[in-house]
Write a protein that holds these residues in place. Structure first.
Motif, mmCIF file in Angstrom:
data_model
loop_
_atom_site.group_PDB
_atom_site.id
_atom_site.type_symbol
_atom_site.label_atom_id
_atom_site.label_comp_id
_atom_site.label_asym_id
_atom_site.label_seq_id
_atom_site.Cartn_x
_atom_site.Cartn_y
_atom_site.Cartn_z
ATOM 1 N N GLU A 8 10.241 77.812 64.322
ATOM 2 C CA GLU A 8 10.952 78.999 64.816
ATOM 3 C C GLU A 8 10.167 79.672 65.948
ATOM 4 O OE1 GLU A 8 12.606 83.295 63.129
ATOM 5 O OE2 GLU A 8 12.229 81.637 61.722
ATOM 6 N N ARG A 9 8.845 79.722 65.804
ATOM 7 C CA ARG A 9 8.026 80.348 66.849
ATOM 8 C C ARG A 9 8.053 79.528 68.136
ATOM 9 N NH1 ARG A 9 3.351 80.100 69.381
ATOM 10 N NH2 ARG A 9 2.740 78.192 68.314
ATOM 11 N N GLU A 10 8.015 78.210 68.003
ATOM 12 C CA GLU A 10 8.044 77.344 69.188
ATOM 13 C C GLU A 10 9.367 77.486 69.934
ATOM 14 O OE1 GLU A 10 5.066 73.682 67.847
ATOM 15 O OE2 GLU A 10 7.198 73.630 67.275
ATOM 16 N N GLU A 11 10.463 77.601 69.193
ATOM 17 C CA GLU A 11 11.755 77.797 69.864
ATOM 18 C C GLU A 11 11.787 79.145 70.573
ATOM 19 O OE1 GLU A 11 16.582 77.780 69.157
ATOM 20 O OE2 GLU A 11 15.261 77.258 67.488
ATOM 21 N N GLU A 12 11.204 80.173 69.964
ATOM 22 C CA GLU A 12 11.147 81.490 70.603
ATOM 23 C C GLU A 12 10.349 81.451 71.896
ATOM 24 O OE1 GLU A 12 9.539 84.077 67.676
ATOM 25 O OE2 GLU A 12 11.403 84.203 66.500
ATOM 26 N N ASP A 13 9.363 80.562 71.972
ATOM 27 C CA ASP A 13 8.563 80.416 73.190
ATOM 28 C C ASP A 13 9.268 79.560 74.235
ATOM 29 O OD1 ASP A 13 6.444 81.969 72.295
ATOM 30 O OD2 ASP A 13 5.390 80.262 71.404
ATOM 31 N N LEU A 14 9.846 78.446 73.800
ATOM 32 C CA LEU A 14 10.397 77.479 74.747
ATOM 33 C C LEU A 14 11.759 77.886 75.307
ATOM 34 C CD1 LEU A 14 9.444 74.014 73.176
ATOM 35 C CD2 LEU A 14 8.598 75.011 75.303
ATOM 36 N N GLN A 15 12.592 78.552 74.503
ATOM 37 C CA GLN A 15 13.931 78.901 74.996
ATOM 38 C C GLN A 15 13.877 79.743 76.261
ATOM 39 O OE1 GLN A 15 15.823 81.660 75.410
ATOM 40 N NE2 GLN A 15 17.952 81.066 75.129
ATOM 41 N N PRO A 16 13.140 80.859 76.287
ATOM 42 C CA PRO A 16 13.074 81.636 77.531
ATOM 43 C C PRO A 16 12.328 80.894 78.643
ATOM 44 C CG PRO A 16 11.659 82.609 75.848
ATOM 45 C CD PRO A 16 12.469 81.564 75.168
ATOM 46 N N PHE A 17 11.376 80.040 78.278
ATOM 47 C CA PHE A 17 10.654 79.232 79.270
ATOM 48 C C PHE A 17 11.628 78.313 80.009
ATOM 49 C CE2 PHE A 17 8.247 75.209 80.058
ATOM 50 C CZ PHE A 17 7.463 75.676 81.110
ATOM 51 N N PHE A 18 12.515 77.670 79.269
ATOM 52 C CA PHE A 18 13.523 76.801 79.890
ATOM 53 C C PHE A 18 14.567 77.600 80.669
ATOM 54 C CE2 PHE A 18 12.855 73.630 76.165
ATOM 55 C CZ PHE A 18 11.807 73.022 76.843
ATOM 56 N N MET A 19 15.014 78.710 80.102
ATOM 57 C CA MET A 19 16.142 79.443 80.676
ATOM 58 C C MET A 19 15.763 80.318 81.863
ATOM 59 S SD MET A 19 18.733 78.438 78.880
ATOM 60 C CE MET A 19 17.909 76.862 78.621
ATOM 61 N N PHE A 78 -0.638 76.602 79.241
ATOM 62 C CA PHE A 78 -0.183 77.020 77.921
ATOM 63 C C PHE A 78 0.473 75.875 77.138
ATOM 64 C CE2 PHE A 78 0.343 81.007 80.541
ATOM 65 C CZ PHE A 78 -0.869 81.541 80.140
ATOM 66 N N LEU A 79 0.709 74.742 77.823
ATOM 67 C CA LEU A 79 1.287 73.571 77.171
ATOM 68 C C LEU A 79 0.297 72.420 77.256
ATOM 69 C CD1 LEU A 79 4.989 73.603 78.479
ATOM 70 C CD2 LEU A 79 4.236 74.034 76.147
ATOM 71 N N ARG A 80 0.072 71.753 76.141
ATOM 72 C CA ARG A 80 -0.840 70.608 76.106
ATOM 73 C C ARG A 80 -0.061 69.376 75.656
ATOM 74 N NH1 ARG A 80 -3.257 73.532 78.722
ATOM 75 N NH2 ARG A 80 -5.350 74.424 78.473
ATOM 76 N N PHE A 81 -0.079 68.331 76.504
ATOM 77 C CA PHE A 81 0.642 67.103 76.189
ATOM 78 C C PHE A 81 -0.333 65.977 75.867
ATOM 79 C CE2 PHE A 81 3.564 69.451 78.959
ATOM 80 C CZ PHE A 81 4.708 69.451 78.182
ATOM 81 N N LYS A 82 0.056 65.141 74.936
ATOM 82 C CA LYS A 82 -0.720 63.947 74.583
ATOM 83 C C LYS A 82 0.209 62.749 74.623
ATOM 84 C CE LYS A 82 -3.594 61.947 70.924
ATOM 85 N NZ LYS A 82 -4.133 62.126 69.543
ATOM 86 N N HIS A 83 -0.162 61.724 75.400
ATOM 87 C CA HIS A 83 0.672 60.544 75.581
ATOM 88 C C HIS A 83 0.107 59.378 74.779
ATOM 89 C CE1 HIS A 83 2.585 61.872 79.660
ATOM 90 N NE2 HIS A 83 2.505 62.861 78.792
ATOM 91 N N THR A 84 0.896 58.880 73.829
ATOM 92 C CA THR A 84 0.581 57.638 73.122
ATOM 93 C C THR A 84 1.844 56.782 73.184
ATOM 94 O OG1 THR A 84 1.180 58.717 71.017
ATOM 95 C CG2 THR A 84 -1.159 58.713 71.631
ATOM 96 N N ASP A 85 2.337 56.342 72.033
ATOM 97 C CA ASP A 85 3.653 55.687 72.005
ATOM 98 C C ASP A 85 4.772 56.701 72.164
ATOM 99 O OD1 ASP A 85 2.458 53.245 71.686
ATOM 100 O OD2 ASP A 85 2.582 53.277 69.498
ATOM 101 N N ILE A 86 4.441 57.945 71.882
ATOM 102 C CA ILE A 86 5.368 59.056 72.080
ATOM 103 C C ILE A 86 4.634 60.147 72.857
ATOM 104 C CG2 ILE A 86 6.724 58.579 69.995
ATOM 105 C CD1 ILE A 86 5.153 60.892 68.642
ATOM 106 N N VAL A 87 5.361 61.200 73.220
ATOM 107 C CA VAL A 87 4.740 62.354 73.876
ATOM 108 C C VAL A 87 4.666 63.487 72.856
ATOM 109 C CG1 VAL A 87 4.816 63.966 75.814
ATOM 110 C CG2 VAL A 87 5.753 61.659 76.084
ATOM 111 N N GLU A 88 3.472 63.982 72.654
ATOM 112 C CA GLU A 88 3.285 65.130 71.763
ATOM 113 C C GLU A 88 3.008 66.367 72.600
ATOM 114 O OE1 GLU A 88 0.835 64.250 68.162
ATOM 115 O OE2 GLU A 88 0.457 62.364 69.232
ATOM 116 N N CYS A 89 3.363 67.516 72.049
ATOM 117 C CA CYS A 89 3.201 68.769 72.796
ATOM 118 C C CYS A 89 2.724 69.865 71.857
ATOM 119 C CB CYS A 89 4.533 69.178 73.435
ATOM 120 S SG CYS A 89 4.493 70.772 74.265
ATOM 121 N N ALA A 90 1.771 70.649 72.347
ATOM 122 C CA ALA A 90 1.285 71.811 71.600
ATOM 123 C C ALA A 90 1.313 73.025 72.512
ATOM 124 C CB ALA A 90 -0.128 71.566 71.088
ATOM 125 N N ILE A 91 1.770 74.146 71.965
ATOM 126 C CA ILE A 91 1.803 75.402 72.716
ATOM 127 C C ILE A 91 0.595 76.235 72.305
ATOM 128 C CG2 ILE A 91 3.133 77.486 73.206
ATOM 129 C CD1 ILE A 91 5.643 75.957 72.353
#
Length: 352
Positions: free
Chosen positions: A38-49, A142-155
């Motif tokens: 829920e917290r991640e959506e609260e951060d990402l929604q306004p970031f995208f919009m 403020f965003l940290r990405f890690k690339h392996t077989d998938i992409v991971e993200c941490a805020i």
């Protein structure tokens, strides 16, 4: 169309990585949905919009054959809105399409968020769905990405995502037969052809915002190229100021209104008609004879208009285009025979 994204909800989300085809960089596909707290959506929604909050320009999908069904992204979104595709498969095919268009050496690799949105308000009784495609090309502290077989993200905890996406689009599930309504964001003007034309293949919806923006630009350019050359900077500033007043005080603009309330006062009707014809042909803009003023587009264009008189004596006079009567009443221009120089005389009551 009044679009409100404040209460839009992210119902499904994927995270992928796209490479540059020319450099033979690899893609990383989603594999599964990217689940948000829920917290991640609260951060990402306004970031995208946030990139689309003040958007007054709406686009639609197009294709050179005149059949929009041949537009790859249009067809993919249509299947998604009609629930023919599942969201992960849809995201993979969008990534493939973006990769195929990433074939210029200047195009950067980046992370791609693709979101299915609901509860988008476009001023109708019922809310609609939308699809967002958001590309991040530059590092975000403020965003940290890690690339392996998938992409991971941490805020990063304790921070707000203040910067914005580098490229993005919102496809709204309305006006389907015309090519949907698409909002576009591109932070890098150099690559706008790649994002808008090659990947999205969109063109302007010729609505009131389109007409308002282009008429203001037309009249502004006319004032700079014709009025200024023939009548000087003071009259040019008065002209564009009176133009903006007409747009501010009328809900509907017509060619007859502009002629009677603006152009006739400067004896410029015929000159404007000739200039407009050439301007439209060169810029491939379709002007309507009558349209309703878009307040959002008007306010946006007004901010771009600067009115300054720059003199060779290192003096600048700043004029307020929203108050053209001030320069008419309190600014006089003349010529001093003794000094053999032009001058401006300014009347005022108090210094501010």
């Amino acid at each position: 169309m009044n679009i409100n994204l404040k209460n839009a909800i992210i119902t499904q989300l994927t995270l992928q990585s796209v490479g540059n085809k020319l450099r033979e960089e690899k893609n990383i596909y989603a594999g599964d949905l990217f689940h948000l707290t829920e917290r991640e959506e609260e951060d990402l929604q306004p970031f995208f919009m946030s990139a689309f909050k003040k958007s007054s320009e709406y686009y639609k999908f197009t294709h050179y054959t005149q059949d929009v069904n041949f537009n790859v992204l249009y067809s993919l979104c249509k299947d998604m809105f009609e629930e023919i595709s599942d969201f992960v498969s849809f995201s993979d095919r969008v990534l493939d399409h973006l990769f195929e268009r990433s074939n210029h050496p200047q195009i950067k690799a980046g992370e791609i968020f693709i979101a299915l949105l609901e509860e988008i308000d476009i001023g109708q009784e019922s809310k609609i769905k939308g699809i967002g495609i958001f590309k991040l090309e530059n590092k975000n502290k403020f965003l940290r990405f890690k690339h392996t077989d998938i992409v991971e993200c941490a805020i990063q905890k304790g921070y707000r995502l203040e910067s914005t996406i580098d490229k993005g689009c919102l496809i709204l599930n309305t006006l389907k037969d015309d090519g949907y309504c698409v909002l576009v964001h591109d932070d890098t003007l150099v690559e706008s052809e790649y994002w808008k034309k090659s990947f999205l293949d969109v063109e302007y919806i010729k609505d009131n915002a389109y007409q308002t923006k282009n008429y203001i630009n037309l009249l502004s350019n006319f004032s700079q190229e014709i009025i200024f050359e023939e009548k000087g900077k003071k009259i040019q500033t008065e002209f564009i100021g009176n133009c903006l007043q007409i747009f501010n005080s009328n809900e509907t603009i017509s060619e007859d209104l502009l002629e009677k309330e603006l152009l006739e006062n400067y004896d410029m009707v015929d000159e404007f008609k000739s200039y407009k014809k050439e301007y439209a042909e060169n810029s491939k803009i379709q002007f309507s004879e009558i349209f309703d003023v878009s307040t959002l587009a008007l306010n946006r264009e007004k901010k771009k208009i600067k009115a300054e008189i720059k003199l060779d004596t290192h003096i600048q006079i700043k004029l307020d285009v929203n108050k053209p009567e001030s320069s008419e009443d309190f600014l006089e221009q003349g010529y001093d025979e003794e000094k053999k120089m032009f001058y401006y005389k300014i009347y005022y009551n108090n210094e501010l």
